[in-house]
Design a protein around this motif. Structure first.
Motif, PDB file in Angstrom:
ATOM      1  N   GLU A 511       0.826  -1.212   0.000  1.00  0.00           N
ATOM      2  CA  GLU A 511       0.000   0.000   0.000  1.00  0.00           C
ATOM      3  C   GLU A 511       0.864   1.268   0.000  1.00  0.00           C
ATOM      4  O   GLU A 511       0.544   2.257  -0.664  1.00  0.00           O
ATOM      5  N   ARG A 512       1.960   1.268   0.748  1.00  0.00           N
ATOM      6  CA  ARG A 512       2.837   2.447   0.812  1.00  0.00           C
ATOM      7  C   ARG A 512       3.500   2.706  -0.542  1.00  0.00           C
ATOM      8  O   ARG A 512       3.612   3.853  -0.984  1.00  0.00           O
ATOM      9  N   ARG A 513       3.872   1.669  -1.236  1.00  0.00           N
ATOM     10  CA  ARG A 513       4.497   1.828  -2.545  1.00  0.00           C
ATOM     11  C   ARG A 513       3.475   2.370  -3.546  1.00  0.00           C
ATOM     12  O   ARG A 513       3.816   3.211  -4.388  1.00  0.00           O
ATOM     13  N   GLN A 514       2.194   1.861  -3.461  1.00  0.00           N
ATOM     14  CA  GLN A 514       1.172   2.333  -4.383  1.00  0.00           C
ATOM     15  C   GLN A 514       0.869   3.804  -4.170  1.00  0.00           C
ATOM     16  O   GLN A 514       0.666   4.570  -5.131  1.00  0.00           O
ATOM     17  N   ALA A 515       0.856   4.273  -2.920  1.00  0.00           N
ATOM     18  CA  ALA A 515       0.615   5.692  -2.620  1.00  0.00           C
ATOM     19  C   ALA A 515       1.728   6.566  -3.183  1.00  0.00           C
ATOM     20  O   ALA A 515       1.468   7.653  -3.719  1.00  0.00           O
ATOM     21  N   LEU A 516       2.941   6.093  -3.110  1.00  0.00           N
ATOM     22  CA  LEU A 516       4.073   6.866  -3.662  1.00  0.00           C
ATOM     23  C   LEU A 516       3.965   6.964  -5.177  1.00  0.00           C
ATOM     24  O   LEU A 516       4.220   8.030  -5.760  1.00  0.00           O
ATOM     25  N   ASP A 517       3.559   5.876  -5.854  1.00  0.00           N
ATOM     26  CA  ASP A 517       3.443   5.920  -7.313  1.00  0.00           C
ATOM     27  C   ASP A 517       2.321   6.877  -7.734  1.00  0.00           C
ATOM     28  O   ASP A 517       2.462   7.643  -8.695  1.00  0.00           O
ATOM     29  N   ASP A 518       1.174   6.875  -6.996  1.00  0.00           N
ATOM     30  CA  ASP A 518       0.079   7.777  -7.323  1.00  0.00           C
ATOM     31  C   ASP A 518       0.500   9.237  -7.161  1.00  0.00           C
ATOM     32  O   ASP A 518       0.144  10.090  -8.000  1.00  0.00           O
ATOM     33  N   ARG A 520       3.478  10.446  -7.468  1.00  0.00           N
ATOM     34  CA  ARG A 520       4.428  10.796  -8.531  1.00  0.00           C
ATOM     35  C   ARG A 520       3.683  11.084  -9.837  1.00  0.00           C
ATOM     36  O   ARG A 520       4.001  12.030 -10.551  1.00  0.00           O
ATOM     37  N   ASP A 521       2.633  10.267 -10.144  1.00  0.00           N
ATOM     38  CA  ASP A 521       1.873  10.480 -11.383  1.00  0.00           C
ATOM     39  C   ASP A 521       1.114  11.796 -11.331  1.00  0.00           C
ATOM     40  O   ASP A 521       1.005  12.519 -12.329  1.00  0.00           O
ATOM     41  N   GLU A 522       0.578  12.151 -10.172  1.00  0.00           N
ATOM     42  CA  GLU A 522      -0.176  13.394 -10.033  1.00  0.00           C
ATOM     43  C   GLU A 522       0.726  14.601 -10.253  1.00  0.00           C
ATOM     44  O   GLU A 522       0.352  15.566 -10.920  1.00  0.00           O
ATOM     45  N   CYS A 525       1.415  14.940 -14.016  1.00  0.00           N
ATOM     46  CA  CYS A 525       0.276  15.461 -14.782  1.00  0.00           C
ATOM     47  C   CYS A 525       0.118  16.962 -14.572  1.00  0.00           C
ATOM     48  O   CYS A 525      -0.194  17.714 -15.507  1.00  0.00           O
ATOM     49  N   THR A 526       0.323  17.402 -13.373  1.00  0.00           N
ATOM     50  CA  THR A 526       0.219  18.824 -13.076  1.00  0.00           C
ATOM     51  C   THR A 526       1.246  19.627 -13.861  1.00  0.00           C
ATOM     52  O   THR A 526       0.964  20.701 -14.403  1.00  0.00           O
ATOM     53  N   ALA A 527       2.446  19.106 -13.963  1.00  0.00           N
ATOM     54  CA  ALA A 527       3.490  19.802 -14.711  1.00  0.00           C
ATOM     55  C   ALA A 527       3.165  19.877 -16.192  1.00  0.00           C
ATOM     56  O   ALA A 527       3.374  20.912 -16.855  1.00  0.00           O
ATOM     57  N   GLU A 528       2.599  18.771 -16.777  1.00  0.00           N
ATOM     58  CA  GLU A 528       2.264  18.777 -18.197  1.00  0.00           C
ATOM     59  C   GLU A 528       1.125  19.745 -18.477  1.00  0.00           C
ATOM     60  O   GLU A 528       1.094  20.425 -19.498  1.00  0.00           O
ATOM     61  N   HIS A 529       0.153  19.808 -17.560  1.00  0.00           N
ATOM     62  CA  HIS A 529      -0.967  20.723 -17.739  1.00  0.00           C
ATOM     63  C   HIS A 529      -0.520  22.177 -17.689  1.00  0.00           C
ATOM     64  O   HIS A 529      -1.032  23.032 -18.414  1.00  0.00           O
ATOM     65  N   ALA A 530       0.436  22.473 -16.850  1.00  0.00           N
ATOM     66  CA  ALA A 530       0.950  23.846 -16.730  1.00  0.00           C
ATOM     67  C   ALA A 530       1.658  24.281 -18.011  1.00  0.00           C
ATOM     68  O   ALA A 530       1.618  25.450 -18.394  1.00  0.00           O
TER      69      ALA A 530
END
Length: 531
Positions: A511-518, A520-522, A525-530
């Protein structure tokens, strides 16, 4: 015809100092050189030692420097105006003392720098400001490189004993020093001889010099009685002592050719009862100055020295000079005997030749001074002859090695004492063995004995191991281990062993690894949108 110092019209402070020092009439070199220097001309002067060369250049320099005299405490108001270069430390110190006396009633400052001592006091004196600087070439270059000596305002340069400076290899140093001086200056060169090298040096650095010769080059003083004696090498010291007694001479210089021979000869004279000091290149500067001062004060009878003291040293009323060794350089003979018969006084110069190479050296001296030399036989009082040395002394050892025979004698004395002591000890043990009644034997018999050591050897029973008392108390015997090695103790581990991983811990980690991956993806995405 002699001239008085009063005819020079010197300034009152300088004339007063000269009068207090007892100067009345000028020597020939002073009478000829002082007016020329006062006129500002270069001088190339030749004069034998002891004729007053120091006053010949010091007095006119001080007279011309009086225009720069001031009482200011600022070092900038006291730059170096006159530079005096000399070959040896002793001569530099002597000339500096003379200049200080001549200038004692003026505001002109003087200092001396030479090797063999700490540079810090010299640096402090130079930075305080001096008008007259007396120096040896080597130490002056050290101060120039350290920027504690600034010579860009020098008006007068004196090269005293220039022939000696060239002999000991100071020519490159002189050239470096002179390159730091202003081209417009007055240069004075004084030498006991005018060799081709001296003339070449004068031609390079002097401008239209006035040549002054008050004596024929290499001429010895007429007031010095010169005697040459043929003496065996081992008898030279005894010959000197014989002449000292016969002539009732209280003080004298004794010259040798080597530093080792100088030290050994000085010790030999001390054993014969003379107050003696050695002066050679291996002595520290402080020791050399103390020896000279003791000789000047009459605390030393014989000053045994090498050619380090043969030039320029001005010690009044020295009645005799002895050449224990004939100098290798004939010109050094002129300088050596110049230590006596100074300033018109009478003196005695005795040279001892032992044949062989000494005959050739005497012939060179005869050619140089242009006087016939006769080697005389010296009739010494045989009753005063020192006892013959044992060991190497019987094989004709050189007289500059006297302590070797003494060591052999002392070694022989020690061996005899050891032999007598061993015989005495053997006799004592023999008496004890025979039941003698000596105190040591009685003490030996009266000593108590331990009966344990009189018992025969008894081996222990097989298989039985007995412990000493100090090990048996509080200890139990361990098989296969030494009693002196302590047993190993159980000690707590520094790190706990890893615990086995359960299913719950594995799920939490996923679960801790999955939270870190989410997360990182967020961010991505924020950087690409900017953009």
């Amino acid at each position: 015809m002699t001239q008085a110092f009063t005819s020079l019209q010197l300034a009152e402070p300088i004339a007063r100092a000269v009068a207090e020092m007892g100067y009345e009439n000028m020597t020939p070199i002073q009478a000829q050189a002082i007016p020329v220097v006062l006129a500002g001309q270069d001088v190339m002067g030749a004069a034998q030692t002891g004729t007053g060369k120091t006053a010949a250049f010091s007095l006119p320099l001080l007279q011309r420097l009086l225009k720069h005299e001031n009482a200011s405490a600022s070092p900038a108001r006291h730059p170096v105006r006159a530079l005096v270069l000399l070959p040896t430390r002793e001569l530099a110190d002597q000339v500096a003392q003379q200049i200080k006396l001549y200038a004692q009633y003026t505001n002109l400052r003087s200092a001396v720098v030479f090797g063999g001592v700490d540079m810090k006091p010299q640096t402090a004196e130079l930075k305080a400001g001096v008008e007259v600087l007396v120096a040896t070439p080597g130490r002056l270059l050290d101060h120039i490189e350290a920027k504690s000596a600034v010579l860009n305002q020098v008006e007068y340069v004196v090269l005293d004993e220039a022939d000696r400076m060239l002999d000991i290899g100071f020519l490159p140093d002189l050239q470096r020093i002179l390159s730091h001086l202003p081209p417009k200056r007055t240069t004075l060169l004084f030498s006991a001889t005018f060799s081709p090298e001296i003339k070449k040096l004068a031609g390079s650095y002097l401008q239209n010099p006035v040549t002054i010769e008050v004596a024929r080059p290499n001429e010895t003083a007429s007031t010095v009685e010169q005697r040459f004696f043929r003496v065996a090498e081992d008898d030279k010291r005894r010959a000197i002592e014989h002449i000292l007694r016969e002539r009732q001479i209280k003080q004298a210089f004794v010259f040798t050719n080597s530093k080792l021979g100088c030290a050994r000869l000085a010790r030999a004279f001390e054993r014969d009862g003379y107050r003696t000091a050695a002066l050679h290149g291996n002595k520290t500067q402080d020791e050399r100055l103390k020896s000279l001062e003791a000789f000047k004060q009459g605390e030393v009878d014989l000053l045994v020295c090498t050619d380090v003291a043969a030039r320029g040293l001005d010690i009044k009323d020295v009645p005799a000079v002895f050449n224990h060794d004939i100098p290798f350089n004939a010109e050094d003979y002129v300088h050596r005997i110049g230590r006596t018969g100074r300033a018109g006084a009478s003196g005695l110069a005795v040279s001892l030749a032992s044949g062989g190479n000494d005959n050739r050296l005497v012939a060179d001296i005869e050619k140089l001074i242009k006087k016939s030399i006769e080697l005389e036989a010296l009739d010494m009082d045989t009753r005063r002859r020192a006892p013959e040395r044992v060991g190497r002394g019987d094989r004709g050892e050189r007289s500059d090695r006297p302590e070797r025979g003494d060591r052999e004698e002392r070694r022989g004395d020690r061996s005899e004492r050891d032999e007598r002591r061993s015989r005495r000890d053997d006799d004592g043990w023999r008496k004890r063995a025979d039941g003698g009644s000596s105190h040591a034997a009685r003490a030996h018999k009266a000593a108590p004995t331990d009966p344990f050591f009189d018992k025969p050897y008894e081996p222990t029973a097989a298989g039985v191991q007995e412990l000493p008392a100090w090990e048996s108390q509080g200890r139990r015997l361990r098989k296969g281990a030494s009693l002196n090695i302590r047993s190993r103790r159980n000690t707590a581990a520094l790190f706990a062993p890893p615990k086995p991983r359960t299913e719950q811990s594995l799920q939490r980690e996923a679960e801790r690894r999955q939270a870190l991956d989410d997360a990182r993806d967020e961010v991505q995405c924020t950087a690409e949108h900017a953009q």
